[in-house]
Design an enzyme around this catalytic site. Structure first.
Site, PDB file in Angstrom:
ATOM      1  N   ASP A  54       0.779  -1.240   0.000  1.00 26.66           N
ATOM      2  CA  ASP A  54       0.000   0.000   0.000  1.00 26.66           C
ATOM      3  C   ASP A  54       0.809   1.287   0.000  1.00 26.66           C
ATOM      4  O   ASP A  54       0.323   2.331   0.437  1.00 26.66           O
ATOM      5  CB  ASP A  54      -0.906  -0.006   1.234  1.00 26.66           C
ATOM      6  CG  ASP A  54      -0.116  -0.222   2.526  1.00 26.66           C
ATOM      7  OD1 ASP A  54       1.098   0.019   2.527  1.00 26.66           O
ATOM      8  OD2 ASP A  54      -0.734  -0.640   3.524  1.00 26.66           O
ATOM      9  N   GLU A  89      -0.398  -9.134  -1.108  1.00 24.21           N
ATOM     10  CA  GLU A  89      -1.023  -8.576   0.113  1.00 24.21           C
ATOM     11  C   GLU A  89      -2.167  -7.636  -0.279  1.00 24.21           C
ATOM     12  O   GLU A  89      -2.249  -6.483   0.147  1.00 24.21           O
ATOM     13  CB  GLU A  89      -0.009  -7.865   1.018  1.00 24.21           C
ATOM     14  CG  GLU A  89      -0.499  -7.674   2.436  1.00 24.21           C
ATOM     15  CD  GLU A  89       0.517  -7.014   3.356  1.00 24.21           C
ATOM     16  OE1 GLU A  89       0.570  -5.785   3.440  1.00 24.21           O
ATOM     17  OE2 GLU A  89       1.284  -7.761   4.007  1.00 24.21           O
ATOM     18  N   GLU A 147      -2.178   5.216   2.718  1.00 28.69           N
ATOM     19  CA  GLU A 147      -2.113   3.781   2.386  1.00 28.69           C
ATOM     20  C   GLU A 147      -3.466   3.174   2.032  1.00 28.69           C
ATOM     21  O   GLU A 147      -3.560   2.348   1.125  1.00 28.69           O
ATOM     22  CB  GLU A 147      -1.464   3.003   3.543  1.00 28.69           C
ATOM     23  CG  GLU A 147       0.040   3.232   3.696  1.00 28.69           C
ATOM     24  CD  GLU A 147       0.381   4.455   4.528  1.00 28.69           C
ATOM     25  OE1 GLU A 147      -0.542   5.208   4.916  1.00 28.69           O
ATOM     26  OE2 GLU A 147       1.578   4.676   4.788  1.00 28.69           O
ATOM     27  N   HIS A 162       5.986   3.404  15.674  1.00 31.82           N
ATOM     28  CA  HIS A 162       6.449   4.408  14.714  1.00 31.82           C
ATOM     29  C   HIS A 162       5.313   5.185  14.059  1.00 31.82           C
ATOM     30  O   HIS A 162       5.548   6.182  13.394  1.00 31.82           O
ATOM     31  CB  HIS A 162       7.289   3.746  13.614  1.00 31.82           C
ATOM     32  CG  HIS A 162       6.484   2.950  12.635  1.00 31.82           C
ATOM     33  ND1 HIS A 162       5.961   1.723  12.948  1.00 31.82           N
ATOM     34  CD2 HIS A 162       6.108   3.204  11.354  1.00 31.82           C
ATOM     35  CE1 HIS A 162       5.305   1.245  11.909  1.00 31.82           C
ATOM     36  NE2 HIS A 162       5.366   2.131  10.932  1.00 31.82           N
ATOM     37  N   ARG A 218       2.485   7.584  12.839  1.00 30.90           N
ATOM     38  CA  ARG A 218       2.237   9.015  13.048  1.00 30.90           C
ATOM     39  C   ARG A 218       1.124   9.248  14.083  1.00 30.90           C
ATOM     40  O   ARG A 218       1.215  10.154  14.907  1.00 30.90           O
ATOM     41  CB  ARG A 218       1.828   9.622  11.698  1.00 30.90           C
ATOM     42  CG  ARG A 218       1.814  11.105  11.633  1.00 30.90           C
ATOM     43  CD  ARG A 218       1.449  11.525  10.224  1.00 30.90           C
ATOM     44  NE  ARG A 218       2.543  11.286   9.293  1.00 30.90           N
ATOM     45  CZ  ARG A 218       3.415  12.213   8.922  1.00 30.90           C
ATOM     46  NH1 ARG A 218       3.315  13.421   9.388  1.00 30.90           N
ATOM     47  NH2 ARG A 218       4.381  11.923   8.079  1.00 30.90           N
ATOM     48  N   HIS A 220      12.430   4.192  16.704  1.00 30.80           N
ATOM     49  CA  HIS A 220      12.349   4.836  15.395  1.00 30.80           C
ATOM     50  C   HIS A 220      13.132   6.147  15.417  1.00 30.80           C
ATOM     51  O   HIS A 220      13.117   6.872  16.413  1.00 30.80           O
ATOM     52  CB  HIS A 220      10.876   5.092  15.083  1.00 30.80           C
ATOM     53  CG  HIS A 220      10.606   5.395  13.652  1.00 30.80           C
ATOM     54  ND1 HIS A 220      10.604   6.666  13.164  1.00 30.80           N
ATOM     55  CD2 HIS A 220      10.356   4.592  12.597  1.00 30.80           C
ATOM     56  CE1 HIS A 220      10.349   6.638  11.868  1.00 30.80           C
ATOM     57  NE2 HIS A 220      10.198   5.382  11.499  1.00 30.80           N
TER      58      HIS A 220
HETATM   59  N1  UDP Z   1      11.607  -4.125  11.261  1.00 29.08           N
HETATM   60  C1  UDP Z   1      12.986  -4.210  11.290  1.00 29.08           C
HETATM   61  N2  UDP Z   1      13.670  -3.515  12.271  1.00 29.08           N
HETATM   62  C2  UDP Z   1      13.040  -2.755  13.209  1.00 29.08           C
HETATM   63  C3  UDP Z   1      11.625  -2.670  13.174  1.00 29.08           C
HETATM   64  C4  UDP Z   1      10.948  -3.366  12.175  1.00 29.08           C
HETATM   65  O1  UDP Z   1      13.596  -4.900  10.474  1.00 29.08           O
HETATM   66  O2  UDP Z   1      13.718  -2.168  14.061  1.00 29.08           O
HETATM   67  C5  UDP Z   1      10.890  -4.876  10.204  1.00 29.08           C
HETATM   68  C6  UDP Z   1       9.830  -5.786  10.748  1.00 29.08           C
HETATM   69  O3  UDP Z   1      10.373  -7.033  11.056  1.00 29.08           O
HETATM   70  C7  UDP Z   1       8.808  -5.846   9.637  1.00 29.08           C
HETATM   71  C8  UDP Z   1       8.965  -4.519   8.947  1.00 29.08           C
HETATM   72  O4  UDP Z   1      10.196  -3.967   9.393  1.00 29.08           O
HETATM   73  O5  UDP Z   1       9.136  -6.850   8.717  1.00 29.08           O
HETATM   74  C9  UDP Z   1       7.797  -3.629   9.319  1.00 29.08           C
HETATM   75  O6  UDP Z   1       8.030  -2.361   8.917  1.00 29.08           O
HETATM   76  P1  UDP Z   1       7.235  -1.120   9.488  1.00 29.08           P
HETATM   77  O7  UDP Z   1       6.871  -1.406  10.915  1.00 29.08           O
HETATM   78  O8  UDP Z   1       8.049   0.047   9.151  1.00 29.08           O
HETATM   79  O9  UDP Z   1       5.967  -1.069   8.540  1.00 29.08           O
HETATM   80  P2  UDP Z   1       4.540  -1.728   8.562  1.00 29.08           P
HETATM   81  O10 UDP Z   1       4.692  -3.203   8.697  1.00 29.08           O
HETATM   82  O11 UDP Z   1       3.763  -1.127   9.691  1.00 29.08           O
HETATM   83  O12 UDP Z   1       4.004  -1.348   7.227  1.00 29.08           O
END
Ligand code: UDP
Length: 387
Positions: free
Chosen positions: A96, A118, A132, A220, A222, A253
């Site tokens: 997304d 997905e 998204e 993380h 917003r 973050h």
């Molecule tokens: N992730 C990582 N290191 C971190 C935090 C998250 O490698 O310190 C990985 C996590 O394992 C997952 C992905 O980043 O696979 C998720 O990314 P994020 O949380 O940024 O995005 P979302 O999943 O909410 O779209």
């Protein structure tokens, strides 16, 4: 090379979740190529190294401002140039992000069929998450193959008029990546490779020799900046005071809106607790997997970690008021706790004290699949493309 199936992605979660598809297509000897859209460049390189991917193409983003329209325009133009040159037989996009939508648009303009991995996640609120939720809907309008992770996601697509033959319910590739990645991480560690950063040394020692129980925390989004993050941090402090065997790792973050609040609430405590509270920079994916694999619980507002937690038998407490992954809650593998300090403390404390309740969550059937999603996607593509 024959005209390839082109994977077009750029952010951390997209790279992680498309790596299993790339690996499966390559394993079958099918023509596959990768374009990196340049969105998360600094995080991308270690991921590509871990997964053994060398992107053949890249879009260089010369961003002059932070506007989404500017990013979208740069991506659309850059990707169109790459697609002209590569002449892919299909383009695969994920999830997304702005990269997802721009990739799908660029492929659509060139008449190339699009596979959306997905597909079908919805909050039904165009403002949350923004942009998204709209990116998901628009990508669904453009895609030919819709790879839905769950039956619920497939129903969402049908309700929007997507025709059933294009919808394939296949699970989530995050599970493939987490299961294979965890095996690899443990074997690298056993062979003495430095997979974990030195900041985790104290934590590893405590887990090995002092019977600490680990909780991984990430935040993380917003919507949680400010009060939300402060509440989460205070809840973590309360929990560390209440449970002497609790250890917490929180990869913080980099945005100051997050890191300043976490440091203010917990910086001093982290120095005092020596290893029992580890506040560190965002972890590389293998180290994050290690943390989840060794945690009794995760507290997170991330989408990907909800799926990885379910894959690795690590119950997830969702630090949001909603989730576009309700299957996690329905399966009993997660609970929505929001960002209320009391609620977080009570829920975690209950699970730390009630071994049966915790075990029930750990034993929940993973609603996001069993690690064969990439194989199922490759089966569909191979069949439909006749290759
Ligand atoms: N992730 C990582 N290191 C971190 C935090 C998250 O490698 O310190 C990985 C996590 O394992 C997952 C992905 O980043 O696979 C998720 O990314 P994020 O949380 O940024 O995005 P979302 O999943 O909410 O779209």
């Amino acid at each position: 090379m024959q005209r390839p199936i082109l994977i077009s992605v750029g952010t951390r979660p997209e790279i992680i979740k498309m790596a299993p598809v790339h690996s499966e297509l390559r394993r079958r000897g099918l023509p596959v190529a990768w374009v990196h859209t340049g969105q998360h460049r600094e995080m991308a390189q270690p991921l590509y190294e871990f997964f053994g991917i060398a992107p053949e193409h890249e879009v260089t983003l010369e961003r002059r401002n932070g506007q989404l329209s500017h990013l979208n325009a740069l991506l659309l133009e850059g990707l169109s140039t790459v697609f002209e040159q590569v002449q892919p037989r299909a383009v695969l996009v994920h999830g997304d992000t702005t990269s997802t939508l721009a990739s799908a648009q660029a492929a659509f303009y060139q008449g190339v069929p699009i596979g959306h991995v997905e597909a079908g996640l919805r909050t039904f609120n165009h403002r949350e998450p923004f942009p998204e939720e709209m990116n998901r809907e628009l990508t669904a309008r453009l895609a030919h193959w819709h790879f839905a992770p769950t039956a619920k996601a497939a129903i969402n697509l049908r309700n929007e008029g997507v025709r059933p033959p294009g919808i394939h319910t296949v699970g989530n590739t995050a599970v493939d990546a987490a299961l294979a990645g965890t095996v690899r991480v443990e074997s690298l560690l056993a062979d003495g490779h430095a997979v974990l950063p030195p900041e985790l040394d104290g934590l590893r020692e405590g887990l090995a020799h002092r019977q600490w129980r680990l909780v991984t925390v990430t935040a993380h989004r917003r919507e949680n900046w400010g009060e939300g993050i402060e509440n989460i941090a205070r809840a973590v402090a309360d929990l560390l005071d209440a449970h002497p065997d609790l250890a917490v790792v929180w990869p913080v973050h980099g945005n100051p809106a997050v890191s300043d609040a976490v440091q203010a609430a917990l910086g001093e405590k982290a120095r005092r607790l020596e290893g029992r509270l580890t506040l560190c920079a965002p972890l590389e994916y293998p180290a994050l997997l290690w943390c989840l694999h060794h945690s009794v619980l995760a507290l997170t507002d991330s989408g990907g970690i909800q799926e990885e937690g379910a894959a690795l038998s690590c119950p997830v407490l969702v630090l949001r008021n909603t989730t576009e992954r309700p299957e996690l809650i329905d399966a009993g593998a997660g609970v929505i706790v929001g960002t209320d300090r009391q609620r977080i403390v009570q829920t975690v404390s209950h699970l730390l004290r009630d071994a049966t309740a915790l075990q029930r969550m750990r034993d929940a059937v993973n609603p996001f699949g069993n690690g064969t999603t990439a194989q199922q996607i490759a089966d569909v593509l191979q069949h439909d493309l006749g290759i």
